[in-house]
Design an enzyme around this catalytic site. Sequence first.
Site, PDB file in Angstrom:
ATOM      1  CD  GLU A 244      -2.820   0.974  -4.216  1.00  0.00           C
ATOM      2  OE1 GLU A 244      -2.764   0.314  -3.148  1.00  0.00           O
ATOM      3  OE2 GLU A 244      -3.843   1.038  -4.908  1.00  0.00           O
TER       4      GLU A 244
ATOM      5  CD  GLU B  30      -3.193   0.480   2.139  1.00  0.00           C
ATOM      6  OE1 GLU B  30      -3.956  -0.483   1.913  1.00  0.00           O
ATOM      7  OE2 GLU B  30      -3.236   1.132   3.188  1.00  0.00           O
TER       8      GLU B  30
END
Lengths: 393, 596
Positions: free
Chosen positions: B286, B283
């Site tokens: 990302e 994450e």
Amino acid sequence: MESYHLKRIDFIFKNENDWKDVLSRALASDKQLILNELMESELKGRGGAGFPTGLKWKLTADEKSDEKHIICNADEGEPGTFKDREILTQVPFKVLVGMAICGYVIGALKGFIYLRGEYTFLMPELEKAIKEFEYYCKEINFKFSIKIFLGSGAYICGEETALFESMEGKRGEPRNKPPFPTKNGYLGKPTVVNNVETLAHTYTIFKYGAKQFYDLGVQYSRGTKLFSVSGDTPKAGIYELELGMTLEQFVDDFGDGDTKAVQVGGASGFLVPRKLFSQTIIGFKGKLEGHSLPTGGSMMLFNSSRSMFNVLSNYLYFFHEESCGQCTPCRVGCQVLLNGINEVKKGERSTLYLDKLLQLTETMKQTAKCGLGQSVANSFSSIVENFKEEMIY
Amino acid sequence: MGKNISITINGKKIEVPQGTTILEAAEKATFHIPTLCYHKDLCVAGNCRVCVVEQVGNQRLLASCATPAEENMNIITNSLKVRNARRHIIQLLLAEHKSDCTKCYKNGNCELQKIAADLRILDQEFTELKTWKAFTVDKHSPSIIKDDSKCIRCQRCVRTCAELQGVNALSVSGKGSKMHISTFMEKSMVDVVCTNCGQCVNHCPTGALVEKNYIEEVWMALADPEKHVVVQTAPAVRVGLGEEMGAKPGTRVTGKMVSALKQLGFDAVLDTDFTADLTIMEEGTELLNRLKMFLANGDKNVKLPLLTSCSPGWIKYLEHMYPEQLDNLSTCKSPQQMFGALAKTYYANAKKIDPESIVSVSIMPCTAKKFEAERPEMHDSGYRDVDYVLTTRELAIMIKQAGIELLQLEDSKYDSLMGDSTGAGVIFGATGGVMEAALRTAYEIVTGREVPFKNLNIEPVRGIEGVRSASVIIENALPGWDFLNGVELKCAIAHGLVNAKNIMDKVKAGEADFHFIEIMACPGGCLGGGGQPIPTNPEIRRKRTEAIYEEDEQMTIRKSHENPEVLKIYKDYLKEPLGEKSHHLLHTKYTPRDRY
């Protein structure tokens, strides 16, 4: 026999085409004077609870708020009551003027009529009257508007805080009190909720002064009241009578000669057996001799052909359906009482069970959340106490 | 501060601030008043009437939870009148309630049962109504079982769903004897807007709302010699489980829990914290990628803020309420599902076990995880990634069934592979934890330095306020991250879906300029999850939060990117964050849903 007739009075339904004058005159007078007049009249709420109307207005007037409301409670749902419908049909302007004067005194610009869902048929005429009324308000430069809010058929919405919830688009369930509506009512603003008849009475009081109203009735229960008379009577209908009569006087006038009992105050009221007629006074609680029974005006007469078991069963069935179901004593209590009388009747439980249920009614009266819940057991206790044999055999 | 008022309770005179209810005043005066509809998390309803007390001189009894104390009130909490009324009310509830206590899932943890026991209600004075026979049990949801026959109409669930979660899946319907708790058009819980968060279960005083339990299924798997049963435990379970065994809230039982799981017969006891760390890697990457596209490449179509995707209740909420914002949601699976996908691929490979024979069980503080495991897209390993999800409460039941004295056990360590964790993984269990873990890693990736907070504790993202925000200014970034120099990285945290709504409305209206938002469906984060021990209240959640941060502090490694097993899995298997394997196993997609 003529002497047995109670004095008929005609304040409410008297056709007086002077509402514009009464309104203009009131709006020209001092707010405090209006409040004083109302308090001197000792008018009490005609919905049944009997809260002093003047005090209610005063409490709301004293609150500081950017917005206040006056609501006319026309959710006339108590079984055996049908007076408000007639008032709104025959003398709507008296009610509208009462609302406007209240608005003027407490500082509310908006009034609402919470109309019982089943009274939809009153809407067209009432709307017409409101239109005419608002037109006049505009003419005399008085900023006040009235809207009709149609109920959806729940009996509980006649309870003032459930009524607010309903108007706010929520489920019609009573709120906790305090806070009281005079402080925290519709949309959280100070609100006066008055019964249709109460507002109609204020019209009379403002027109003729407090004295004329005060001189009628008895101590603690001044003035007149509309009674919805039904049941075993040759004279069913709506009557305006002085408060303070005994039930005996009433039955002498309206009974069919064989009256066994009278249910005073509708399904949530009390059943009075013949032996107590003479000591029961129709009026608000006070230091009167004997029992005094406040009432929304429903008088149901029963003669000896009626089974009190059926009467009670009917009332309980009504409440087991019309309780909002929110609080335990009312929701479950009504079901237990209804089942209970059936069980005793069928012999499934001993008659002693009735005594247990009577104790339960005490709890229901003491602990239910709202005024309705506190009174649902009245019919049970008064009928079972007075007609126990009919419950059993 | 308003003025104080004095009130007498059972002859004891005390001073309380104006606005205090009689119930609170009595508590202060150390008098216990039984309650049912009252809950510290919720607004006052005053509808069960169990808490009635007598005011001297008043004919009627007062509901102490709903009545403010007034000057010179004289209250008696235990008069004959009060005792009679209370007994009647409990008996009425029992007359309405399906009282099959010994066969009830909540047996032993039911507030109605407890009050009935405390008051020693020995006979059923009023004939049972049996109206509960009209109800059918709704067992269709993978997470929650709704059994109206056990319902006492206290409306705690309705208030929870509306006030804490803003979901309104549950509401009151019918009146009088037909009044009951219902869903839209009386549909099953599986077919309505319900997010499966389980807060209603956590707040239900009786057995009317309980989790769907998979205890027997897990026992069957454990008993099957052909099966290799792996279990993962979520971060918040270790600070909750002890409560079920009688320990004080905030007791950490990590090692004891591992021992208990081993005693129960699980073949490998592994840690969801491992995939929590992995989540941070995926994450975080990302987030940095999106920031790069937005800031360096000037791509205005990049969806920011990035929303965390660890909380399945939150995901379903977003799918229902803000389907147009689904692109903002991180594509990362939740740690549970990452774990499930890896257990039957990476773990199976490494251990040379046929993935077909692996049964993957997870212990979660959550009921929504049960739904998440059932999602059709969660089969990336080629099998169902997570087979059974048990709540903290279900694990406690299994431990009790097995006769294990949890609190007496010695500590054990997690097995390997996928058993290593860091402090960053642990704090996933508290609101703000994902944010803190992500910042610890992302800041270091970008600048090469540790986050500029004492002892790695990023205090601004911690706390209990429903919505919090914080920012970090990036300076002296490493080469390749220059575009972040001078950028104020803005982040926000919300917990409890009603707070999620507050923040999402701003995001939707374009009024929020956050880069990264962490949202957890439950109040307090996972430690207040719908699968955690009952009762829950702000005080209990505070204790559990403290425990989570203590657990973090005593870990030797406290940053996700330093987790040795995480480094190992990237080296041996995944290669790089957001790489092809990651994309296949660790990321997912979402489904827009209707709003009823």
